[in-house]
Design a protein around this motif. Structure first.
Motif, PDB file in Angstrom:
ATOM      1  N   ASP A 184       0.834  -1.212   0.000  1.00 24.21           N
ATOM      2  CA  ASP A 184       0.000   0.000   0.000  1.00 24.21           C
ATOM      3  C   ASP A 184       0.865   1.256   0.000  1.00 24.21           C
ATOM      4  OD1 ASP A 184      -2.248  -1.554  -0.009  1.00 24.21           O
ATOM      5  OD2 ASP A 184      -2.652  -1.361   2.142  1.00 24.21           O
ATOM      6  N   PHE A 185       1.931   1.222   0.775  1.00 20.51           N
ATOM      7  CA  PHE A 185       2.822   2.382   0.841  1.00 20.51           C
ATOM      8  C   PHE A 185       3.526   2.617  -0.491  1.00 20.51           C
ATOM      9  CE2 PHE A 185       7.241   3.863   1.661  1.00 20.51           C
ATOM     10  CZ  PHE A 185       6.941   5.163   2.041  1.00 20.51           C
ATOM     11  N   LEU A 186       4.042   1.553  -1.112  1.00 21.48           N
ATOM     12  CA  LEU A 186       4.755   1.693  -2.380  1.00 21.48           C
ATOM     13  C   LEU A 186       3.815   2.112  -3.509  1.00 21.48           C
ATOM     14  CD1 LEU A 186       7.172  -1.383  -2.195  1.00 21.48           C
ATOM     15  CD2 LEU A 186       7.741   1.030  -1.871  1.00 21.48           C
ATOM     16  N   LYS A 187       2.578   1.619  -3.460  1.00 20.03           N
ATOM     17  CA  LYS A 187       1.604   2.047  -4.470  1.00 20.03           C
ATOM     18  C   LYS A 187       1.286   3.535  -4.307  1.00 20.03           C
ATOM     19  CE  LYS A 187      -0.839  -2.207  -5.683  1.00 20.03           C
ATOM     20  NZ  LYS A 187      -2.141  -2.905  -5.705  1.00 20.03           N
ATOM     21  N   TRP A 188       1.197   3.981  -3.065  1.00 17.11           N
ATOM     22  CA  TRP A 188       0.961   5.407  -2.820  1.00 17.11           C
ATOM     23  C   TRP A 188       2.141   6.227  -3.347  1.00 17.11           C
ATOM     24  CZ3 TRP A 188       3.654   9.076  -0.033  1.00 17.11           C
ATOM     25  CH2 TRP A 188       2.984  10.285   0.207  1.00 17.11           C
ATOM     26  N   CYS A 189       3.350   5.751  -3.121  1.00 17.01           N
ATOM     27  CA  CYS A 189       4.531   6.465  -3.637  1.00 17.01           C
ATOM     28  C   CYS A 189       4.481   6.546  -5.160  1.00 17.01           C
ATOM     29  CB  CYS A 189       5.813   5.758  -3.206  1.00 17.01           C
ATOM     30  SG  CYS A 189       6.187   5.889  -1.440  1.00 17.01           S
ATOM     31  N   SER A 190       4.137   5.434  -5.799  1.00 19.75           N
ATOM     32  CA  SER A 190       4.072   5.409  -7.254  1.00 19.75           C
ATOM     33  C   SER A 190       2.981   6.338  -7.775  1.00 19.75           C
ATOM     34  CB  SER A 190       3.832   3.974  -7.740  1.00 19.75           C
ATOM     35  OG  SER A 190       3.833   3.900  -9.146  1.00 19.75           O
ATOM     36  N   LYS A 191       1.813   6.310  -7.113  1.00 27.37           N
ATOM     37  CA  LYS A 191       0.678   7.125  -7.557  1.00 27.37           C
ATOM     38  C   LYS A 191       0.952   8.614  -7.383  1.00 27.37           C
ATOM     39  CE  LYS A 191      -2.931   7.335  -4.925  1.00 27.37           C
ATOM     40  NZ  LYS A 191      -4.153   6.983  -4.167  1.00 27.37           N
ATOM     41  N   THR A 192       1.654   8.975  -6.326  1.00 25.14           N
ATOM     42  CA  THR A 192       1.916  10.395  -6.046  1.00 25.14           C
ATOM     43  C   THR A 192       3.239  10.883  -6.636  1.00 25.14           C
ATOM     44  OG1 THR A 192       2.872   9.747  -3.896  1.00 25.14           O
ATOM     45  CG2 THR A 192       0.538  10.389  -3.936  1.00 25.14           C
ATOM     46  N   GLY A 193       3.934   9.991  -7.349  1.00 23.91           N
ATOM     47  CA  GLY A 193       5.159  10.409  -8.038  1.00 23.91           C
ATOM     48  C   GLY A 193       6.374  10.554  -7.154  1.00 23.91           C
ATOM     49  N   HIS A 194       6.416   9.824  -6.039  1.00 21.70           N
ATOM     50  CA  HIS A 194       7.572   9.893  -5.145  1.00 21.70           C
ATOM     51  C   HIS A 194       8.485   8.700  -5.397  1.00 21.70           C
ATOM     52  CE1 HIS A 194       4.717  12.492  -2.829  1.00 21.70           C
ATOM     53  NE2 HIS A 194       5.828  13.203  -2.702  1.00 21.70           N
ATOM     54  N   ASN A 195       9.723   8.967  -5.717  1.00 18.93           N
ATOM     55  CA  ASN A 195      10.699   7.920  -5.971  1.00 18.93           C
ATOM     56  C   ASN A 195      11.251   7.404  -4.647  1.00 18.93           C
ATOM     57  OD1 ASN A 195      13.169   6.504  -6.698  1.00 18.93           O
ATOM     58  ND2 ASN A 195      12.866   7.395  -8.725  1.00 18.93           N
ATOM     59  N   LEU A 196      11.330   6.076  -4.521  1.00 20.12           N
ATOM     60  CA  LEU A 196      11.775   5.466  -3.266  1.00 20.12           C
ATOM     61  C   LEU A 196      13.162   5.947  -2.860  1.00 20.12           C
ATOM     62  CD1 LEU A 196      11.269   3.431  -0.978  1.00 20.12           C
ATOM     63  CD2 LEU A 196      12.173   1.640  -2.475  1.00 20.12           C
ATOM     64  N   CYS A 197      14.071   6.053  -3.804  1.00 21.43           N
ATOM     65  CA  CYS A 197      15.445   6.421  -3.462  1.00 21.43           C
ATOM     66  C   CYS A 197      15.585   7.892  -3.087  1.00 21.43           C
ATOM     67  CB  CYS A 197      16.385   6.084  -4.606  1.00 21.43           C
ATOM     68  SG  CYS A 197      16.088   7.024  -6.114  1.00 21.43           S
ATOM     69  N   LEU A 198      14.546   8.698  -3.379  1.00 20.20           N
ATOM     70  CA  LEU A 198      14.605  10.132  -3.075  1.00 20.20           C
ATOM     71  C   LEU A 198      13.671  10.530  -1.938  1.00 20.20           C
ATOM     72  CD1 LEU A 198      14.650  11.541  -6.738  1.00 20.20           C
ATOM     73  CD2 LEU A 198      16.604  11.094  -5.242  1.00 20.20           C
ATOM     74  N   LEU A 199      13.108   9.564  -1.251  1.00 20.23           N
ATOM     75  CA  LEU A 199      12.142   9.874  -0.189  1.00 20.23           C
ATOM     76  C   LEU A 199      12.777  10.715   0.908  1.00 20.23           C
ATOM     77  CD1 LEU A 199      10.074   6.596   0.392  1.00 20.23           C
ATOM     78  CD2 LEU A 199       9.389   8.665  -0.821  1.00 20.23           C
ATOM     79  N   GLN A 200      11.967  11.667   1.411  1.00 20.18           N
ATOM     80  CA  GLN A 200      12.369  12.502   2.536  1.00 20.18           C
ATOM     81  C   GLN A 200      11.364  12.312   3.676  1.00 20.18           C
ATOM     82  OE1 GLN A 200      15.200  14.296   2.681  1.00 20.18           O
ATOM     83  NE2 GLN A 200      15.700  13.437   0.658  1.00 20.18           N
ATOM     84  N   PRO A 201      11.739  12.644   4.915  1.00 24.47           N
ATOM     85  CA  PRO A 201      10.833  12.460   6.054  1.00 24.47           C
ATOM     86  C   PRO A 201       9.465  13.121   5.872  1.00 24.47           C
ATOM     87  CG  PRO A 201      13.038  12.931   6.839  1.00 24.47           C
ATOM     88  CD  PRO A 201      13.078  13.084   5.352  1.00 24.47           C
ATOM     89  N   ASN A 202       9.423  14.287   5.226  1.00 21.19           N
ATOM     90  CA  ASN A 202       8.138  14.965   5.054  1.00 21.19           C
ATOM     91  C   ASN A 202       7.191  14.171   4.155  1.00 21.19           C
ATOM     92  OD1 ASN A 202       9.954  15.700   2.847  1.00 21.19           O
ATOM     93  ND2 ASN A 202       8.305  17.048   2.161  1.00 21.19           N
ATOM     94  N   VAL A 203       7.747  13.335   3.263  1.00 18.77           N
ATOM     95  CA  VAL A 203       6.904  12.479   2.417  1.00 18.77           C
ATOM     96  C   VAL A 203       6.233  11.403   3.265  1.00 18.77           C
ATOM     97  CG1 VAL A 203       6.893  10.868   0.470  1.00 18.77           C
ATOM     98  CG2 VAL A 203       8.316  12.928   0.384  1.00 18.77           C
ATOM     99  N   ILE A 204       6.978  10.835   4.205  1.00 20.52           N
ATOM    100  CA  ILE A 204       6.401   9.841   5.115  1.00 20.52           C
ATOM    101  C   ILE A 204       5.271  10.481   5.923  1.00 20.52           C
ATOM    102  CG2 ILE A 204       6.880   8.200   6.959  1.00 20.52           C
ATOM    103  CD1 ILE A 204       8.390   7.541   4.436  1.00 20.52           C
ATOM    104  N   ASP A 205       5.488  11.697   6.409  1.00 18.41           N
ATOM    105  CA  ASP A 205       4.437  12.407   7.149  1.00 18.41           C
ATOM    106  C   ASP A 205       3.194  12.599   6.285  1.00 18.41           C
ATOM    107  OD1 ASP A 205       6.079  12.586   9.335  1.00 18.41           O
ATOM    108  OD2 ASP A 205       6.805  14.603   8.870  1.00 18.41           O
ATOM    109  N   THR A 206       3.408  12.961   5.018  1.00 14.59           N
ATOM    110  CA  THR A 206       2.278  13.170   4.108  1.00 14.59           C
ATOM    111  C   THR A 206       1.490  11.877   3.916  1.00 14.59           C
ATOM    112  OG1 THR A 206       3.519  14.881   2.936  1.00 14.59           O
ATOM    113  CG2 THR A 206       1.621  13.949   1.798  1.00 14.59           C
TER     114      THR A 206
END
Length: 406
Positions: free
Chosen positions: A142-164
């Motif tokens: 679910d988390f990885l699908k959310w990253c893919s849907k919102t355009g967040h690359n796993l290798c570039l994730l920042q703490p504020n993305v996790i909060d979002t």
């Protein structure tokens, strides 16, 4: 198989002369061996006859849902009953799957390889149980699908993305679920960092809500209500015969739903009067005496209700195809009993009966060590939650005379 189902020569000839006769007959034989009744087989044979006549000669190349819906439209144009479309799909699609002709929709998932590798790590390196792996896989997916849907690359994730992510999704979760998801993602991101997939410090910034140890109370029904549930199954109805054996294992032995679902015939030793089972939490075998009442309930179910099948599991579904019951099936059985008898309890699942078992042992003055051993806990501390509702012991503490220390 056609000869068993069709009484007239004309009908038999019509079914045999239609396309894919061998494929249809082979599937009907499979359904018959799985326990389908003659009535349901006749319905299947009629719908499959329609399907065979509407499918093209290239059907073996694969049929997807879009093509099947086109065929359904031609079928419903002839018979416009409300249930025609649903019945045609529900019968034709399993037949196509049986033949290997069904094309499953392909879901493009950017991080599928990442998820697969993580699941293998959980199994091979950490030795997690199947249920833990499934839960971890679902949370991470679910988390990885959310990253893919919102355009967040796993290798570039920042703490504020996790909060979002938690802000976007946590409206569906309670406080305990938020803490659980945070814990699962922390483990995943720590593993991902070890593989060079993300920032190594990312897992350190995830903080779930504080869950205090022993902050909740057991959600156990009164033992009188458990006895009412058992009494309600004292009938000759096959469903009640099966459910009585399940309810006894849950409430008397304190088994988990997954342990009941996975219980095999060879684990019940009728000669030695014991049940041998593998405790998931302890990851070791455990042996229990086979009580006469439980032995009677199990023997009655196995001898009278349980159909002959190649599955080694004790509890088999009553409806065709006859497969072993799942954890979800066990939950449905218990929940329906709570609802039918109008028993008020915080949670209506099998775990409520496990708690009822513990509460009964508390009332009979068993020690926490004995209760933990009976329930298959890894440590005595896991059984401490039941001490909070041991009123007799709490009264003794309240009446303790401090004397001159006051």
């Amino acid at each position: 198989m056609f000869q068993r189902l069709l009484s007239s020569a004309a009908a038999l000839r019509r079914h045999r002369d239609a396309p894919f006769a061998a494929e249809r007959e082979r599937y009907l034989q499979h359904c018959f061996e799985s326990g389908a009744t003659y009535g349901s087989l006749r319905v299947k044979s009629n719908e499959l006859l329609w399907a065979a006549q509407l499918l093209g000669a290239d059907a073996s190349n694969g049929i997807d849902m879009e093509k099947l819906k086109t065929i359904v439209a031609r079928r419903t144009a002839v018979q416009k009953a409300p249930t025609t479309e649903r019945r045609f799909i529900d019968i034709t699609r399993p037949w196509l799957k049986f033949l290997g002709w069904w094309k499953e929709p392909i879901e493009v998932f950017e991080y599928q390889n990442v998820l697969d590798q993580y699941c293998r790590w959980m199994h091979d390196e950490r030795g997690f149980s199947d249920s833990t792996i499934v839960h971890g896989r679902d949370v991470v997916r679910d988390f990885l699908k959310w990253c893919s849907k919102t355009g967040h690359n796993l290798c570039l994730l920042q703490p504020n993305v996790i909060d979002t992510y938690f802000i976007d999704e946590s409206h569906r979760w309670n406080r305990v679920t938020v803490a659980t998801v945070a814990g699962v993602l922390r483990i995943f991101l720590r593993y991902a960092a070890s593989q060079g997939w993300c920032n190594p410090r990312l897992s350190q910034v995830i903080r779930g809500p504080r869950i205090y140890r022993q902050e909740s109370l057991p959600f156990a029904p009164d033992w009188a209500d458990v006895q009412r549930m058992l009494a309600d199954t004292l009938t000759d109805d096959p469903r009640d015969v099966r459910d009585r054996a399940i309810l006894m294992l849950l409430s008397i032995y304190g088994m988990r739903a997954s342990e009941v679902a996975s219980l095999r015939l060879d684990q019940v030793d009728w000669q030695q009067h014991v049940i041998r089972m593998f405790r998931l939490k302890r990851r070791q075998p455990q042996m229990y005496p086979l009580l006469p009442s439980v032995a009677e309930a199990l023997a009655r179910y196995i001898d009278i209700v349980r159909l002959s099948t190649s599955h080694p599991e004790v509890f088999i579904g009553l409806n065709s195809p006859h497969r072993p019951l799942t954890r979800a099936g066990i939950y449905a059985i218990v929940s329906s009993k709570f609802l039918a008898l109008e028993i008020e309890v915080a949670h209506r699942g099998p775990h409520a009966l496990r708690h009822a078992c513990a509460m009964r042992l508390i009332a009979e003055r068993f020690s926490l060590k004995e209760i933990g051993d009976h329930l298959g806990h890894r440590s005595t501390s896991a059984a401490c939650t039941y001490a909070k509702v041991d009123l007799a012991a709490l009264y003794e503490v309240g009446d303790f005379d401090l004397g001159d220390l006051q």
